[in-house]
Design a protein around this motif. Structure first.
Motif, PDB file in Angstrom:
ATOM      1  N   THR A  82      -0.980   7.784   7.794  1.00 14.74           N
ATOM      2  CA  THR A  82      -0.350   7.571   6.494  1.00 14.74           C
ATOM      3  C   THR A  82      -0.291   6.085   6.140  1.00 14.74           C
ATOM      4  N   ILE A  83       0.015   5.246   7.122  1.00 12.89           N
ATOM      5  CA  ILE A  83       0.043   3.803   6.878  1.00 12.89           C
ATOM      6  C   ILE A  83      -1.337   3.329   6.428  1.00 12.89           C
ATOM      7  N   GLY A  84      -2.355   3.813   7.104  1.00 11.98           N
ATOM      8  CA  GLY A  84      -3.720   3.451   6.706  1.00 11.98           C
ATOM      9  C   GLY A  84      -4.046   3.892   5.297  1.00 11.98           C
ATOM     10  N   MET A  85      -3.630   5.085   4.935  1.00 12.50           N
ATOM     11  CA  MET A  85      -3.900   5.583   3.585  1.00 12.50           C
ATOM     12  C   MET A  85      -3.098   4.815   2.539  1.00 12.50           C
ATOM     13  N   ALA A  86      -1.875   4.437   2.876  1.00 13.68           N
ATOM     14  CA  ALA A  86      -1.056   3.670   1.938  1.00 13.68           C
ATOM     15  C   ALA A  86      -1.663   2.289   1.702  1.00 13.68           C
ATOM     16  N   VAL A  87      -2.119   1.656   2.771  1.00 14.12           N
ATOM     17  CA  VAL A  87      -2.757   0.346   2.631  1.00 14.12           C
ATOM     18  C   VAL A  87      -4.050   0.483   1.839  1.00 14.12           C
ATOM     19  N   ASP A  88      -4.805   1.541   2.099  1.00 16.89           N
ATOM     20  CA  ASP A  88      -6.048   1.780   1.368  1.00 16.89           C
ATOM     21  C   ASP A  88      -5.785   1.911  -0.130  1.00 16.89           C
ATOM     22  N   ALA A 125      -8.466  11.086  -3.187  1.00 16.99           N
ATOM     23  CA  ALA A 125      -8.464  10.909  -1.731  1.00 16.99           C
ATOM     24  C   ALA A 125      -7.251  11.567  -1.091  1.00 16.99           C
ATOM     25  N   ASN A 126      -6.091  11.393  -1.688  1.00 20.59           N
ATOM     26  CA  ASN A 126      -4.872  11.963  -1.122  1.00 20.59           C
ATOM     27  C   ASN A 126      -4.817  13.477  -1.281  1.00 20.59           C
ATOM     28  N   LEU A 127      -5.328  13.989  -2.376  1.00 21.27           N
ATOM     29  CA  LEU A 127      -5.321  15.431  -2.592  1.00 21.27           C
ATOM     30  C   LEU A 127      -6.226  16.141  -1.589  1.00 21.27           C
ATOM     31  N   THR A 128      -7.401  15.588  -1.343  1.00 19.41           N
ATOM     32  CA  THR A 128      -8.292  16.220  -0.362  1.00 19.41           C
ATOM     33  C   THR A 128      -7.679  16.175   1.038  1.00 19.41           C
ATOM     34  N   MET A 159       1.695   8.076  -1.949  1.00 19.80           N
ATOM     35  CA  MET A 159       1.289   8.089  -3.361  1.00 19.80           C
ATOM     36  C   MET A 159       2.420   7.565  -4.242  1.00 19.80           C
ATOM     37  N   PHE A 160       3.647   7.974  -3.932  1.00 12.97           N
ATOM     38  CA  PHE A 160       4.795   7.498  -4.687  1.00 12.97           C
ATOM     39  C   PHE A 160       4.928   5.975  -4.581  1.00 12.97           C
ATOM     40  N   THR A 161       4.859   5.459  -3.351  1.00 16.59           N
ATOM     41  CA  THR A 161       5.055   4.013  -3.178  1.00 16.59           C
ATOM     42  C   THR A 161       3.883   3.206  -3.720  1.00 16.59           C
TER      43      THR A 161
END
Length: 185
Positions: A82-88, A125-128, A159-161
């Motif tokens: 999740t951290i990786g996705m948030a940074v992405d 990206a997040n939905l998939t 996604m929110f942040t």
């Protein structure tokens, strides 16, 4: 085909505790490296992204606490992902803003366009990934379901942040500035 036991062993509770400790240490080390990189590469925007990542972790732990979830090794892996996705997501947004500034848009217009253009990519990206997490939860058991729950919660909070919190912070900081380049490029 016959099944032959090659090795058999008993695992005590201390091994699980050691794995959790090492997992938390890797989470802290990885998070620290990401935060330092974002701060140096994106400057003020990196600071905003770091605030969003920290808020994301607080939200994940809060929601997981409300769900009475136990922190396991797969859960830690879900938080790291999740951290990786948030940074992405933040990198996508900030790169789009840079592109818009190079196209000579005014700073606030560049910010709005950057967020608007990155939005579709971030949601896609997040939905998939969320669909995969739901499938993992549906067909998995025990630790796999724990990973899927942590990942799902993390996707929603990131996604929110990334989309709302960072946009608000960027707008607060840059709403009166005429020139963004001197602060972060």
């Amino acid at each position: 085909a016959p099944m032959n036991f090659v090795e058999e062993g008993t695992i005590g509770p201390s091994l699980g505790a050691d794995n959790i400790r090492v997992g938390v240490q890797s989470l802290i080390l990885g998070l620290s490296l990401v935060l330092v990189f974002m701060l140096f590469y994106y400057k003020i925007f990196g600071l905003i992204a770091n605030i969003a990542v920290a808020l994301n972790i607080v939200l994940i732990t809060s929601i997981m606490s409300i769900l009475s979830a136990t922190l396991t090794l797969p859960g830690i892996a879900g938080i790291v992902l999740t951290i990786g996705m948030a940074v992405d997501a933040n990198v996508l947004i900030f790169s789009r803003i840079k592109e818009e500034l190079k196209n000579k848009l005014k700073p606030l217009d560049a910010i709005n366009a950057g967020y608007d253009r990155a939005y579709i990519t971030i949601v896609d990206a997040n939905l998939t990934t969320l669909i995969v997490a739901i499938i993992l939860y549906t067909i998995g058991t025990g630790p796999v379901q724990g990973f899927a729950i942590t990942l799902s919660v993390g996707i929603l909070t990131s996604m929110f942040t990334a989309i709302l919190v960072t946009r608000f912070l960027v707008w607060i900081i840059y709403r009166k500035r005429k020139n963004l380049e001197s602060l972060w490029i």
